[in-house]
Design an enzyme around this catalytic site. Structure first.
Site, PDB file in Angstrom:
ATOM      1  N   GLU A 115       0.827  -1.212   0.000  1.00  0.00           N
ATOM      2  CA  GLU A 115       0.000   0.000   0.000  1.00  0.00           C
ATOM      3  C   GLU A 115       0.856   1.253   0.000  1.00  0.00           C
ATOM      4  OE1 GLU A 115      -2.103   3.447   1.806  1.00  0.00           O
ATOM      5  OE2 GLU A 115      -0.358   2.375   2.562  1.00  0.00           O
ATOM      6  N   GLU A 116       1.978   1.215   0.714  1.00  0.00           N
ATOM      7  CA  GLU A 116       2.752   2.436   0.956  1.00  0.00           C
ATOM      8  C   GLU A 116       3.371   3.023  -0.306  1.00  0.00           C
ATOM      9  OE1 GLU A 116       2.591   4.167   3.403  1.00  0.00           O
ATOM     10  OE2 GLU A 116       2.350   3.014   5.235  1.00  0.00           O
TER      11      GLU A 116
END
Length: 464
Positions: free
Chosen positions: A325-326
């Site tokens: 996600e990051e």
């Protein structure tokens, strides 16, 4: 008028049994607060594995650990979903200083932004030009920017009670600052950390070069808020000061990783899928306890609470621990792609990615009819001080699943302390409160229970 009455009828029917639902939700909270596993799971993720940057050994260890824990719960199915993710490495610690006059320097804390290129081996030293936003670059032009380090110093707005709104108001300078400053010949970029507190901790985060050729990319780093204040004040006193920074981060080839998925098959409507999840990857400066180890273990706990109580959901319930996600959202996109290719029907998805602080409510992305239905359950949550049910986004990883006949939800914890830790080296286990974490897991499980019991309102049912 007929449509309005139909919506009211669908929202009100079936009416929930207040006493039955109160008892079930109370039992969920009691179990989470007295026999919860989320805190122990987070302890292992944080203190035995640590920061879980996509593509790292620690990320793979987290995949293996969480899969083993899900296997131990006796779920109907646990599996790994392969996904290719970017691999960016920080390298040796960054170094920076402000040079007020030749030979007179003050060291300041910085960290490379995720995805940044390295400086030359000897670092970069140049004059500094301070701006409060990307829009100022065009006004200044290449003549005033070329060869200098651009210092983006727009702070998060402290007057906004929603800290996520304050974050959104200035994160563009972190994400796109290097891309835009490079167009004007800047030598590098320094960005004020996304943090409401004044401290000495630089906060990393993702950034993008857009379509900039690799050879033309300039290095970008975050500077702590205290150091940003010092740099700004020093510039006011002497605009001719120089700034030096050195970093040797590197973008490597994509590597194989996995989403971790566990499932309880629905007893009545197995083809209707509900998802709870968080992202398993984190940044590397801390151990990712709040962002987003907390969301992962809370999501795992939802399924454990159902298994422990003997409650068999009518609809299929999945926990998905998303990877990347990051700095890419590859896991969320991959899960949605596979779901679409398989013709799966997702009716509900709940994400926890706002830290393990005291839960306050939910942000809901859904139709007006479904929003009204969830609002009708508000009194069931008020004894637990859960009172915020607002329209908004569900979460980054579940966003790709979105379709008209679906409810997306995001757990909303108290956010006032979140950005003190977000993407910084103090995002560590010691800053997570056990009780707050457990309350969040119970709150998620309670909403899942209600969605499972009463279902959602579809456009087809309204038209019918």
């Amino acid at each position: 008028m007929k449509k309005a009455w139909l919506i009211l009828l669908l929202v009100a029917s079936p009416m929930f049994s207040q006493s039955e639902d109160e008892k079930q939700i109370k039992s969920i909270y009691n179990a989470a607060l007295t026999q919860g596993k989320a805190y122990d799971w987070l302890n292992h993720l944080s203190n035995q594995i640590g920061g879980r940057l996509s593509g790292s050994i620690q990320a793979q260890q987290a995949v293996e650990y969480t899969k083993a824990q899900l296997d131990s719960l006796g779920l109907d199915r646990v599996w790994l979903q392969e996904v290719m993710v970017p691999k960016w490495v920080r390298g040796t610690p960054e170094f920076a200083y402000i040079e007020s006059t030749p030979g007179v320097t003050n060291n300041v804390p910085i960290c490379a932004l995720g995805g940044s290129v390295a400086t030359p081996a000897g670092g970069i030293k140049a004059n500094v030009i301070e701006v409060s936003g990307i829009e100022e670059l065009k006004i200044l032009g290449k003549e005033k920017i070329a060869g200098k380090i651009v210092f983006f110093n727009r702070p998060m707005d402290p007057t906004l009670i929603s800290t996520f709104q304050a974050y959104s108001g200035c994160v563009d300078q972190r994400y796109s600052g290097a891309e835009e400053a490079g167009k004007y010949g800047a030598a590098g970029v320094i960005v004020r950390s996304m943090n409401l507190r004044l401290d000495d901790l630089p906060h990393t985060g993702s950034m993008s070069y857009g379509n900039t050729a690799v050879a033309e990319r300039i290095p970008a780093a975050a500077i702590s808020t205290n150091a940003a204040e010092l740099l700004s004040t020093t510039l006011q006193l002497n605009p001719e000061i120089k700034f030096f920074f050195r970093q040797n981060c590197q973008q490597l080839a994509d590597v194989k990783s996995y989403n971790v998925i566990g499932e309880i098959k629905g007893s009545t409507y197995p083809n209707e899928i509900m998802v709870v999840g968080g992202h398993l990857d984190s940044w590397d400066l801390g151990d990712g306890s709040h962002d987003d180890g907390a969301g992962c273990v809370q999501s795992m706990e939802v399924l454990r609470l159902f298994k422990r109580s003997g409650y068999r959901p009518q609809r299929t319930l999945r926990v998905v621990l998303f990877m990347n996600e990051e700095n890419g959202l590859r896991g969320g996109n991959k899960y949605a792609e596979v779901a679409k290719n398989r013709g799966e029907t997702h009716i509900f998805a709940l994400e926890s990615d706002a830290g393990g602080f005291t839960p306050r409510g939910f942000s809901l992305d859904c139709s007006d009819a479904n929003y009204a239905r969830v609002q009708g359950w508000k009194k069931l949550f008020e004894p637990y001080l859960i009172h915020l049910f607002v329209k908004g986004g569900g979460g980054a990883d579940i966003g790709p699943l979105k379709h008209d006949n679906m409810v997306l939800a995001g757990l909303m914890p108290d956010s006032q302390r979140y950005f003190d830790h977000h993407h910084a080296e103090n995002d560590t286990f010691e800053h997570v409160n056990k009780r707050e974490l457990e309350l969040g897991a119970a709150t998620m499980a309670s909403l899942v229970y209600l969605i499972d019991k009463y279902g959602i309102i579809t456009k087809k049912s309204i038209k019918g």
